[in-house]
Design an enzyme around this catalytic site. Structure first.
Site, PDB file in Angstrom:
ATOM      1  CG  HIS A   1      -0.116   0.082   2.669  1.00 55.44           C
ATOM      2  ND1 HIS A   1       0.324  -0.898   3.315  1.00 55.44           N
ATOM      3  CD2 HIS A   1       0.438   1.367   3.352  1.00 55.44           C
ATOM      4  CE1 HIS A   1       0.456  -0.884   4.416  1.00 55.44           C
ATOM      5  NE2 HIS A   1       0.865   0.686   4.343  1.00 55.44           N
TER       6      HIS A   1
HETATM    7  P1  TYD Z   1      -1.394  -2.189   7.432  1.00 61.19           P
HETATM    8  O1  TYD Z   1      -1.249  -1.563   7.022  1.00 61.19           O
HETATM    9  O2  TYD Z   1      -2.803  -3.326   6.807  1.00 61.19           O
HETATM   10  O3  TYD Z   1      -0.523  -3.667   7.789  1.00 61.19           O
HETATM   11  P2  TYD Z   1       0.388  -3.952   7.393  1.00 61.19           P
HETATM   12  O4  TYD Z   1       1.417  -2.550   6.007  1.00 61.19           O
HETATM   13  O5  TYD Z   1       2.256  -4.183   7.810  1.00 61.19           O
HETATM   14  O6  TYD Z   1       0.823  -4.862   6.020  1.00 61.19           O
HETATM   15  O7  TYD Z   1      -2.674  -2.853   9.034  1.00 61.19           O
HETATM   16  C1  TYD Z   1      -2.526  -4.190   9.396  1.00 61.19           C
HETATM   17  C2  TYD Z   1      -4.724  -4.296  10.257  1.00 61.19           C
HETATM   18  O8  TYD Z   1      -3.943  -3.428  11.749  1.00 61.19           O
HETATM   19  C3  TYD Z   1      -4.858  -3.005   9.516  1.00 61.19           C
HETATM   20  O9  TYD Z   1      -6.185  -4.320   9.981  1.00 61.19           O
HETATM   21  C4  TYD Z   1      -5.079  -1.785   9.763  1.00 61.19           C
HETATM   22  C5  TYD Z   1      -4.411  -1.719  11.931  1.00 61.19           C
HETATM   23  N1  TYD Z   1      -3.717  -0.951  12.228  1.00 61.19           N
HETATM   24  C6  TYD Z   1      -4.177  -0.589  12.762  1.00 61.19           C
HETATM   25  O10 TYD Z   1      -4.732  -0.874  13.670  1.00 61.19           O
HETATM   26  N2  TYD Z   1      -3.038   0.719  13.341  1.00 61.19           N
HETATM   27  C7  TYD Z   1      -2.326   1.096  12.445  1.00 61.19           C
HETATM   28  O11 TYD Z   1      -1.706   2.173  13.346  1.00 61.19           O
HETATM   29  C8  TYD Z   1      -1.762   0.485  11.919  1.00 61.19           C
HETATM   30  C9  TYD Z   1      -0.510   0.379  11.451  1.00 61.19           C
HETATM   31  C10 TYD Z   1      -2.706  -0.653  11.660  1.00 61.19           C
END
Ligand code: TYD
Length: 133
Positions: free
Chosen positions: A51
């Site tokens: 992303h």
């Molecule tokens: P995501 O950013 O999609 O993880 P990555 O990019 O590492 O694969 O986040 C995973 C899950 O955690 C998603 O459901 C959103 C949640 N999240 C939060 O609630 N707060 C945060 O600060 C972050 C980074 C993620």
């Protein structure tokens, strides 16, 4: 052209007892830190990220272990292995990021300039390419 991979060397404040790194808003970290999170226990063969953000600066540090970051600004794609607790990777707005090859012991610490906001994510690569233009 701006570099895609910007590594901030974090100063180790070690002494004969061991090592310490201090991170301060608007000093070693070039923004106000509003959020800190860490990724750990990543299962084998799992990649994360995929992303970009419209308005978010982040610094990622592998505090232990290592992982490989791929950054993409819509024109270029570059990668870097984070394998040191004194190497901070600065990730700016509108940069697609992927994280791969997590070692089982990897603890990836991330400092962020904004609170969590799902609406700021661009999770589709084609949408990202349109916005990055
Ligand atoms: P995501 O950013 O999609 O993880 P990555 O990019 O590492 O694969 O986040 C995973 C899950 O955690 C998603 O459901 C959103 C949640 N999240 C939060 O609630 N707060 C945060 O600060 C972050 C980074 C993620």
């Amino acid at each position: 052209m701006k570099n895609l991979i910007n590594i901030i060397q974090l100063k180790p404040l070690g002494d004969d007892r061991g090592s310490l790194v201090a991170l301060e808003s608007n000093k070693s970290v070039p923004f106000e830190i509003k959020r800190v999170y860490y990724i750990f226990n990543t299962k084998e063969n799992v990649s994360r990220g995929f992303h970009a953000h419209r308005n978010l600066k982040q610094i990622a540090v592998c505090v232990t272990g290592s992982c490989r970051f791929v950054l993409d600004n819509g024109k270029n794609r570059e990668e870097v292995v984070l394998d040191s607790s004194t190497k901070g990777l600065l990730i700016e707005d509108l940069v697609w990021r992927e994280m791969h090859d997590f070692t089982p012991d990897c603890v990836l610490l991330v400092l962020a300039s904004e609170y969590y906001d799902e609406a700021d994510y661009i999770r589709n690569y084609d949408d990202f390419l349109k916005e990055a233009k």
